[in-house]
Scaffold this motif. Structure first.
Motif, PDB file in Angstrom:
ATOM      1  N   TYR A  23       0.831  -1.219   0.000  1.00 14.85           N
ATOM      2  CA  TYR A  23       0.000   0.000   0.000  1.00 14.85           C
ATOM      3  C   TYR A  23       0.864   1.267   0.000  1.00 14.85           C
ATOM      4  CZ  TYR A  23      -3.801   3.195   1.361  1.00 14.85           C
ATOM      5  OH  TYR A  23      -4.720   4.228   1.403  1.00 14.85           O
ATOM      6  N   ASP A  24       1.850   1.321   0.900  1.00 18.57           N
ATOM      7  CA  ASP A  24       2.642   2.552   1.006  1.00 18.57           C
ATOM      8  C   ASP A  24       3.557   2.769  -0.191  1.00 18.57           C
ATOM      9  OD1 ASP A  24       1.507   3.577   3.216  1.00 18.57           O
ATOM     10  OD2 ASP A  24       2.949   2.700   4.625  1.00 18.57           O
ATOM     11  N   THR A  25       4.151   1.705  -0.719  1.00 15.53           N
ATOM     12  CA  THR A  25       5.062   1.903  -1.856  1.00 15.53           C
ATOM     13  C   THR A  25       4.282   2.289  -3.112  1.00 15.53           C
ATOM     14  OG1 THR A  25       5.062  -0.482  -2.053  1.00 15.53           O
ATOM     15  CG2 THR A  25       7.069   0.507  -1.213  1.00 15.53           C
ATOM     16  N   GLU A  26       3.095   1.736  -3.302  1.00 18.66           N
ATOM     17  CA  GLU A  26       2.353   2.023  -4.538  1.00 18.66           C
ATOM     18  C   GLU A  26       1.827   3.458  -4.547  1.00 18.66           C
ATOM     19  OE1 GLU A  26       2.305  -0.420  -6.950  1.00 18.66           O
ATOM     20  OE2 GLU A  26       1.411   1.043  -8.307  1.00 18.66           O
ATOM     21  N   ARG A  27       1.481   4.003  -3.400  1.00 16.48           N
ATOM     22  CA  ARG A  27       0.933   5.378  -3.385  1.00 16.48           C
ATOM     23  C   ARG A  27       2.032   6.421  -3.216  1.00 16.48           C
ATOM     24  NH1 ARG A  27      -0.950   7.192   2.151  1.00 16.48           N
ATOM     25  NH2 ARG A  27       0.308   5.953   3.560  1.00 16.48           N
ATOM     26  N   ASP A  28       3.252   5.967  -2.936  1.00 20.27           N
ATOM     27  CA  ASP A  28       4.362   6.901  -2.748  1.00 20.27           C
ATOM     28  C   ASP A  28       4.715   7.579  -4.081  1.00 20.27           C
ATOM     29  OD1 ASP A  28       6.314   8.181  -1.340  1.00 20.27           O
ATOM     30  OD2 ASP A  28       7.816   6.624  -1.621  1.00 20.27           O
ATOM     31  N   GLY A  29       5.201   8.820  -4.007  1.00 22.90           N
ATOM     32  CA  GLY A  29       5.587   9.511  -5.239  1.00 22.90           C
ATOM     33  C   GLY A  29       6.648  10.554  -4.969  1.00 22.90           C
ATOM     34  N   PHE A  30       6.998  11.308  -5.997  1.00 26.44           N
ATOM     35  CA  PHE A  30       8.069  12.308  -5.916  1.00 26.44           C
ATOM     36  C   PHE A  30       7.718  13.405  -4.908  1.00 26.44           C
ATOM     37  CE2 PHE A  30      10.371  16.060  -7.505  1.00 26.44           C
ATOM     38  CZ  PHE A  30      11.642  15.537  -7.669  1.00 26.44           C
ATOM     39  N   GLN A  31       6.457  13.844  -4.939  1.00 27.59           N
ATOM     40  CA  GLN A  31       6.001  14.889  -4.006  1.00 27.59           C
ATOM     41  C   GLN A  31       5.751  14.249  -2.634  1.00 27.59           C
ATOM     42  OE1 GLN A  31       5.508  17.596  -2.268  1.00 27.59           O
ATOM     43  NE2 GLN A  31       4.392  18.806  -3.809  1.00 27.59           N
ATOM     44  N   GLN A  32       6.504  14.703  -1.627  1.00 25.20           N
ATOM     45  CA  GLN A  32       6.384  14.105  -0.295  1.00 25.20           C
ATOM     46  C   GLN A  32       5.533  14.951   0.652  1.00 25.20           C
ATOM     47  OE1 GLN A  32       8.262  10.980   0.907  1.00 25.20           O
ATOM     48  NE2 GLN A  32       7.776  10.820  -1.283  1.00 25.20           N
ATOM     49  N   ALA A  33       4.961  16.054   0.151  1.00 24.08           N
ATOM     50  CA  ALA A  33       4.160  16.913   1.037  1.00 24.08           C
ATOM     51  C   ALA A  33       2.831  16.246   1.387  1.00 24.08           C
ATOM     52  CB  ALA A  33       3.905  18.257   0.365  1.00 24.08           C
ATOM     53  N   GLY A  34       2.426  15.276   0.599  1.00 25.63           N
ATOM     54  CA  GLY A  34       1.173  14.568   0.886  1.00 25.63           C
ATOM     55  C   GLY A  34       1.145  13.279   0.101  1.00 25.63           C
ATOM     56  N   ARG A  35       0.237  12.394   0.482  1.00 25.64           N
ATOM     57  CA  ARG A  35       0.070  11.131  -0.239  1.00 25.64           C
ATOM     58  C   ARG A  35      -1.399  10.806  -0.302  1.00 25.64           C
ATOM     59  NH1 ARG A  35       3.783   6.537   2.526  1.00 25.64           N
ATOM     60  NH2 ARG A  35       5.797   7.154   1.692  1.00 25.64           N
ATOM     61  N   HIS A  36      -1.849  10.247  -1.416  1.00 23.62           N
ATOM     62  CA  HIS A  36      -3.230   9.769  -1.483  1.00 23.62           C
ATOM     63  C   HIS A  36      -3.436   8.685  -0.410  1.00 23.62           C
ATOM     64  CE1 HIS A  36      -3.980  11.942  -5.157  1.00 23.62           C
ATOM     65  NE2 HIS A  36      -3.013  11.328  -5.807  1.00 23.62           N
ATOM     66  N   ARG A  37      -4.659   8.674   0.190  1.00 22.67           N
ATOM     67  CA  ARG A  37      -4.982   7.610   1.162  1.00 22.67           C
ATOM     68  C   ARG A  37      -6.290   6.933   0.719  1.00 22.67           C
ATOM     69  NH1 ARG A  37      -5.306   8.976   7.095  1.00 22.67           N
ATOM     70  NH2 ARG A  37      -6.469  10.778   6.335  1.00 22.67           N
ATOM     71  N   PRO A  38      -6.269   6.283  -0.431  1.00 18.45           N
ATOM     72  CA  PRO A  38      -7.507   5.716  -0.986  1.00 18.45           C
ATOM     73  C   PRO A  38      -7.922   4.457  -0.230  1.00 18.45           C
ATOM     74  CG  PRO A  38      -5.651   5.023  -2.299  1.00 18.45           C
ATOM     75  CD  PRO A  38      -5.092   5.950  -1.255  1.00 18.45           C
ATOM     76  N   GLU A  39      -9.201   4.070  -0.395  1.00 19.22           N
ATOM     77  CA  GLU A  39      -9.611   2.792   0.200  1.00 19.22           C
ATOM     78  C   GLU A  39      -9.216   1.628  -0.703  1.00 19.22           C
ATOM     79  OE1 GLU A  39     -14.332   2.861  -0.467  1.00 19.22           O
ATOM     80  OE2 GLU A  39     -13.388   4.757   0.063  1.00 19.22           O
ATOM     81  N   LEU A  40      -8.878   1.960  -1.950  1.00 14.80           N
ATOM     82  CA  LEU A  40      -8.464   0.919  -2.888  1.00 14.80           C
ATOM     83  C   LEU A  40      -7.464   1.508  -3.878  1.00 14.80           C
ATOM     84  CD1 LEU A  40      -9.008  -1.906  -4.255  1.00 14.80           C
ATOM     85  CD2 LEU A  40     -10.691  -0.732  -5.663  1.00 14.80           C
ATOM     86  N   ILE A  41      -6.361   0.790  -4.093  1.00 10.95           N
ATOM     87  CA  ILE A  41      -5.440   1.173  -5.179  1.00 10.95           C
ATOM     88  C   ILE A  41      -5.545   0.103  -6.259  1.00 10.95           C
ATOM     89  CG2 ILE A  41      -3.051   1.638  -5.863  1.00 10.95           C
ATOM     90  CD1 ILE A  41      -2.392   2.270  -2.956  1.00 10.95           C
TER      91      ILE A  41
END
Ligand SMILES: Cc1cc2nc3c(=O)[nH]c(=O)nc-3n(C[C@H](O)[C@H](O)[C@H](O)COP(=O)(O)OP(=O)(O)OC[C@H]3O[C@@H](n4cnc5c(N)ncnc54)[C@H](O)[C@@H]3O)c2cc1C
Length: 433
Positions: free
Chosen positions: A12-30
């Motif tokens: 979950y954490d690696t798939e939603r991680d991205g270049f911008q670290q100021a925030g991350r999506h917190r979806p119920e499903l990826i």
């Protein structure tokens, strides 16, 4: 079978991680999509339940985070298919520029990529795409031939310039669906005369660059950045710990003409580091040398009719109220020519943006300082790709001319009335919102 990831799963954490670290999506499903069929299934699942949908390739352009709903992750959709004869390339949704640059170079061709080869090609093009060869060839969005998109009703479409939605996607970002792939035109460019000149930051250097831009041909595209560099061994020794003015140049003519064109600029101040020379397009990322590492940042943009050097230097130079990296790109040339893409401010002469790191900074006061700066410089509006972090309704509206904006809200109401795609540079389904 479509790969799904839920909160609590190891990925979950690696798939939603991205270049911008100021925030991350917190979806119920990826949904870790591997192709258009997965995207269709993901959108159908979300649409049936009226769940909002976020899309992420690399996370360079995260605007606002989804706190629920579905995230379509396109990072595994990395196909690039070059048709050398037609001088085109088909790009899958998650491909990064460097992969496209290398595939095109094998055929003596180049895409209209930008300063960083790590950025996602499709997200960049949907936001307009202001690249290294922009004054000669225009925006990357001007060179799109076809787009495949899954709209909010989960239907796939192949769009060409005759379709109204085609132009709306090109500059209108991720507001109308998930693009699964698109076809771009490639240019016969294999090498450049380019690189950078670094000076100690001063209003005089900024002024000298601005005045020099009045004299150069469309084959030369340049930008200037004012950068407070840390005193670290990773920074080239002559620049370490200094506030520098970095002029970035890309010229498609020969090296001798390039040298002649750049000669007056060399008088702008003492040169700390000079990286100008011939380079293959595959190494064009070295011109701007953008940071390749993920970090937390926010930024705002301003399209300008002219560059007020003293105000820019006071508000975004070494004495700036909050630490910023200022960047100004020279526009004009082919950028002024209209196309199906909905890019605004074609007559602007400069595109400015400011970016601030958020480590130890209060995001609200940084954003207020950025808004103050763009206002003080008489911005005629925003450029979607150079807006980093949350955008106000006014900032979004300002990116387009008023008729185009009304058309975009009408198209939004027709194609995504429930506003499922709301996490990018968001166009609302009604003009008043
Ligand atoms: C270091 C750096 C250098 C940059 N240089 C340039 C430059 O030279 N010129 C320029 O024009 N821009 C530049 N940008 C801006 C960049 O083009 C945008 O941030 C762009 O949105 C990044 O796309 P991405 O897919 O990499 O990012 P992501 O964060 O993954 O995507 C950004 C947004 O694009 C939309 N999106 C992405 N993929 C899809 C899809 N398949 N379907 C629908 N919507 C989608 C979504 O709304 C998503 O939120 C730069 C950014 C950074 C951080």
């Amino acid at each position: 079978m479509m790969r799904t990831i839920h909160p609590g799963d190891a990925a979950y954490d690696t798939e939603r991680d991205g270049f911008q670290q100021a925030g991350r999506h917190r979806p119920e499903l990826i949904v870790a999509a591997t192709g258009a069929a997965d995207v269709r299934e993901a959108v159908a699942y979300a649409a049936d339940r009226e769940l909002p949908i976020a899309v992420q390739a690399t996370g360079h352009g995260l605007v606002s985070t989804a706190e629920s709903g579905v995230l379509v992750s396109t990072r595994a959709m990395r196909g690039v298919r070059v048709d050398a004869q037609a001088r085109t390339a088909w790009l899958e949704a998650g491909v990064r520029w460097q992969e496209v640059i290398e595939a095109a170079a094998r055929h003596g061709l180049a895409p209209l990529s930008g300063s960083s080869p790590h950025v996602g090609a499709v997200g960049y093009i949907l936001g307009g795409g202001l690249g290294l060869l922009a004054r000669q060839y225009g925006y990357a969005a001007d060179h799109v031939r076809a787009v495949e998109v899954v709209t909010a009703d989960a239907r796939p479409h192949r769009l060409t310039p005759d379709d109204e939605l085609f132009g709306a996607l090109l500059g209108g970002g991720g507001n109308f669906g998930v693009v699964t792939g698109l076809e771009i035109g490639l240019l016969p460019v294999t090498r450049l005369y380019g690189g950078g000149l670094h000076f100690p930051a001063s209003a005089d250097v900024l002024r000298a660059w601005r005045d020099w831009t009045e004299t150069v041909p469309d084959e030369l595209t340049s930008a200037i950045a004012l950068i407070p560099l840390p005193d670290l061994p990773t920074v080239a020794e002559p620049l370490r710990g200094r506030h520098v003015a970095h002029v970035r140049i890309a010229y498609t003519g020969d090296a001798a003409s390039g040298e002649r064109l750049v000669a007056p600029l060399r008088q702008a101040g003492p040169i700390l580091l000079d990286t100008l020379g011939e380079l293959p397009y595959t190494e064009s990322g070295a011109i701007s040398n953008d940071p390749p590492f993920a970090h937390a940042y926010t930024g705002a943009s301003a399209m300008l009719g002219d560059l007020d050097v003293d105000t820019a230097f006071a508000l975004a130079g070494p004495g700036a109220p909050v630490p910023v990296v200022l960047q100004v790109r020279h526009l004009g040339g082919a950028l002024a020519k209209p196309s199906a893409a909905v890019i605004g401010h074609r007559d602007a002469r400069y595109a400015l943006h400011v970016v601030s790191g958020l480590d130890g900074q209060d995001p609200a006061s940084v954003r207020a300082a950025h808004r103050h700066l763009t206002k003080a410089l008489n911005s005629s509006g925003a450029f979607p790709n150079f807006h980093y972090g949350p955008a106000t309704a006014e900032q979004v509206r300002s990116a387009y001319d008023p008729d185009t904006y009304r058309r975009l809200t009408r198209l939004k109401a027709a194609h995504d009335p429930a506003n499922l795609f709301r996490f990018g540079f968001a166009i609302p389904p009604t003009p008043g919102i």
